[in-house]
Design an enzyme around this catalytic site. Sequence first.
Site, PDB file in Angstrom:
ATOM      1  N   GLU A 155       0.836  -1.214   0.000  1.00 31.32           N
ATOM      2  CA  GLU A 155       0.000   0.000   0.000  1.00 31.32           C
ATOM      3  C   GLU A 155       0.862   1.252   0.000  1.00 31.32           C
ATOM      4  O   GLU A 155       0.575   2.235  -0.676  1.00 31.32           O
ATOM      5  CB  GLU A 155      -0.936   0.021   1.221  1.00 31.32           C
ATOM      6  CG  GLU A 155      -1.952  -1.096   1.255  1.00 31.32           C
ATOM      7  CD  GLU A 155      -3.025  -1.008   0.163  1.00 31.32           C
ATOM      8  OE1 GLU A 155      -3.096   0.017  -0.525  1.00 31.32           O
ATOM      9  OE2 GLU A 155      -3.771  -1.985   0.004  1.00 31.32           O
ATOM     10  N   ASP A 295      -4.092  -9.479  -8.498  1.00 33.42           N
ATOM     11  CA  ASP A 295      -4.434  -8.573  -9.604  1.00 33.42           C
ATOM     12  C   ASP A 295      -3.278  -7.751 -10.178  1.00 33.42           C
ATOM     13  O   ASP A 295      -2.929  -7.847 -11.355  1.00 33.42           O
ATOM     14  CB  ASP A 295      -5.598  -7.649  -9.201  1.00 33.42           C
ATOM     15  CG  ASP A 295      -5.448  -7.022  -7.809  1.00 33.42           C
ATOM     16  OD1 ASP A 295      -4.416  -7.245  -7.171  1.00 33.42           O
ATOM     17  OD2 ASP A 295      -6.366  -6.305  -7.380  1.00 33.42           O
ATOM     18  N   GLU A 388     -18.594  -6.065  -3.387  1.00 35.14           N
ATOM     19  CA  GLU A 388     -17.215  -6.551  -3.283  1.00 35.14           C
ATOM     20  C   GLU A 388     -17.077  -7.995  -3.783  1.00 35.14           C
ATOM     21  O   GLU A 388     -16.123  -8.333  -4.455  1.00 35.14           O
ATOM     22  CB  GLU A 388     -16.740  -6.446  -1.831  1.00 35.14           C
ATOM     23  CG  GLU A 388     -15.282  -6.802  -1.596  1.00 35.14           C
ATOM     24  CD  GLU A 388     -14.311  -5.767  -2.164  1.00 35.14           C
ATOM     25  OE1 GLU A 388     -14.753  -4.773  -2.767  1.00 35.14           O
ATOM     26  OE2 GLU A 388     -13.098  -5.967  -2.022  1.00 35.14           O
ATOM     27  N   GLU A 409     -12.197   0.356 -10.268  1.00 37.58           N
ATOM     28  CA  GLU A 409     -11.847  -0.568 -11.357  1.00 37.58           C
ATOM     29  C   GLU A 409     -12.788  -0.532 -12.560  1.00 37.58           C
ATOM     30  O   GLU A 409     -12.337  -0.606 -13.700  1.00 37.58           O
ATOM     31  CB  GLU A 409     -11.716  -2.005 -10.819  1.00 37.58           C
ATOM     32  CG  GLU A 409     -10.454  -2.274 -10.000  1.00 37.58           C
ATOM     33  CD  GLU A 409     -10.486  -1.712  -8.595  1.00 37.58           C
ATOM     34  OE1 GLU A 409     -11.563  -1.235  -8.174  1.00 37.58           O
ATOM     35  OE2 GLU A 409      -9.446  -1.724  -7.911  1.00 37.58           O
ATOM     36  N   THR A 492      -0.964   1.087 -10.705  1.00 36.02           N
ATOM     37  CA  THR A 492      -2.190   0.435 -10.246  1.00 36.02           C
ATOM     38  C   THR A 492      -3.018   1.362  -9.357  1.00 36.02           C
ATOM     39  O   THR A 492      -4.185   1.113  -9.111  1.00 36.02           O
ATOM     40  CB  THR A 492      -1.872  -0.891  -9.515  1.00 36.02           C
ATOM     41  OG1 THR A 492      -3.088  -1.601  -9.316  1.00 36.02           O
ATOM     42  CG2 THR A 492      -1.210  -0.666  -8.172  1.00 36.02           C
TER      43      THR A 492
HETATM   44  C1  DMJ Z   1      -6.306   0.526  -5.186  1.00 34.89           C
HETATM   45  O1  DMJ Z   1      -5.547   0.780  -4.073  1.00 34.89           O
HETATM   46  C2  DMJ Z   1      -5.487  -0.057  -6.288  1.00 34.89           C
HETATM   47  O2  DMJ Z   1      -6.191   0.036  -7.479  1.00 34.89           O
HETATM   48  C3  DMJ Z   1      -5.107  -1.484  -6.009  1.00 34.89           C
HETATM   49  O3  DMJ Z   1      -4.380  -2.060  -7.053  1.00 34.89           O
HETATM   50  C4  DMJ Z   1      -6.339  -2.307  -5.764  1.00 34.89           C
HETATM   51  N1  DMJ Z   1      -7.228  -1.722  -4.844  1.00 34.89           N
HETATM   52  C5  DMJ Z   1      -7.463  -0.318  -4.778  1.00 34.89           C
HETATM   53  C6  DMJ Z   1      -8.721   0.175  -5.405  1.00 34.89           C
HETATM   54  O4  DMJ Z   1      -9.788  -0.658  -5.385  1.00 34.89           O
END
Ligand code: DMJ
Length: 583
Positions: A155, A295, A388, A409, A492
Amino acid sequence: MYGDRKGSKVMKINFVSSLHRSMSSWHLLTILLLLLSLQLRLALGSFTLFGPAKKAELRDQVRQMFYHAYDNYMQYAFPHDELKPLTKTFTDSLGELGNLKLERLSEQYNGSALTLVESLSSLHVLGNSSEFEKGVLWLGENLTFDVDVRVSLFECNIRLLGGLISAHLLATDLSKKSFREPYKDQLLILANDLGQRFLRAFDTPTGLPYAWINLKHGVMENETTETSTSGCGSLILEMGALSRLTGKPEYEESALRALRKLWSMRSSLDLMGTTLDVTTGEWIEHSSGIGAGVDSFYEYLIKAHILFGRDEYWDMFSSAYTAVQKYFRHGPWYHEADMRTGKATHWQLTSLQAFWPGLQILVGDVLAANSTHREFFSVWERYGVLPERYLLDRDMLHPTEKYYPLRPELAESTLFLYQATRDPWYLEVGEAIINSLNVYTRVNGGFASVRDVTTMKLEDHQHSFFLAETCKYLYLLFDDTFLVNGNYVFSTEGHPLPVTHSWHEWIPSIYMESEAFEYKRGGKHVFKSAMSSKLCPVVKVSPVQGKFWVESACHVLDKRSNHKCQSDKECGVDATTCREKRL
Ligand code: DMJ
């Protein structure tokens, strides 16, 4: 058009038959006329629905949403990490994310201004250079990572390090003239300090990093050795960029060593598990899919290839992607499977999986992307937002994961599909997402997460990715000025990183302006060079030995080294627009 409206036709049929039972024929006729006129509008093309004025109106709505979230954060939560929009207070969530024992949080820890760091690149995309500059100056003077707080490496990497690096690159991009005062690399200095703290996590027998570190003290005693595939396989963009910017190879080397080790742990089917032990390099959870815990591993393989040009990333990605399509895909859905056997384990749709169509666009797999995106959108329409987790085999919501924390997303995939196809259907999807966010999640103090999609009860949390990603992707859907003049790959967490020839390790593909090839436009044969036809955007034009040479920014290269593709399949994919080149 790629947008398939079959689903809505079925809904209309059911709708009409139930009305028939309860209404007079006069009313029925009126409604049928209305439906017919709607059908006609759709048949005429959505251009009438989505002309420039409508696009500008939606862009302005998103801008307004961003500032509603941002201003409330700045007023009630800054410099803490995130806003609690219902109570107009704050949470130091970055610490909390990693800190199971809150008492370990240092009393002096006042947050990392996480939402501000995450907002910088969005402020830039929205063209607010003065607020961007104000944020940069504040962070340069006040932010410190010398704090006794245990954080998630993943994170912290995607949100803080990525946010700082992206904003640094945008601040130094002179062509954008975003700074009034000279920029003194404040953000890069902070990023370098954070990167140094990260390095301690990689000190393991395998080179795979610990999932948690204490920013001040490094890895704590008795720290868990369990991590996830995405946790140690999605560091390469930020750490690679940090190495290129600082000239210190250790960041990229550490992330790459971990990635190679992780890849070496794949099964004979080229599948990965979800969790593993960093000291032994053994898998803990052998079942995996494309959602939580895995992911961004896939995402970073293809994006590292785009950003750094190394074939190694492409080789890993193409094997991994093929295995996903082979073992996880079931029609438009993706279930989970055991990495050892390829046998299906869990049949679940998760909100995080909705990024996959966006990734597929990067490789030009547009039809597959559209079919999956369409299913995700139908779930969004059914609930108003994306739950979710949904149990596909039992056709029901997961009993405890009914929440929607403002995730980006679906908006992300919608943007990439629109960029690739220009099908106005995706603008309609974007409009529906905007409407839902405003109807269900907007409160006086910002935007709140949905606790339960069946009741639309809210939760007191505005995640920083709502500003970094959700708002940014929706804004770019209706106004892509930022993309038109640049060539970016998005991390991401939605932080743009410019694709630049100087970061590419392979000998760049060179186009010669005079080297024309033939392609079809509107049924006619046209003779143009790749560059002048704008099929591949220019990254750099430089005079070499008296001639102009142009570097391609295609992130999926043409099959033939002379770029004269003989069939659509041989053509590459344009990095900026994500459009497949066509003959
Ligand atoms: C974000 O922190 C990023 O996109 C991560 O890769 C996945 N989760 C969250 C958003 O849903």
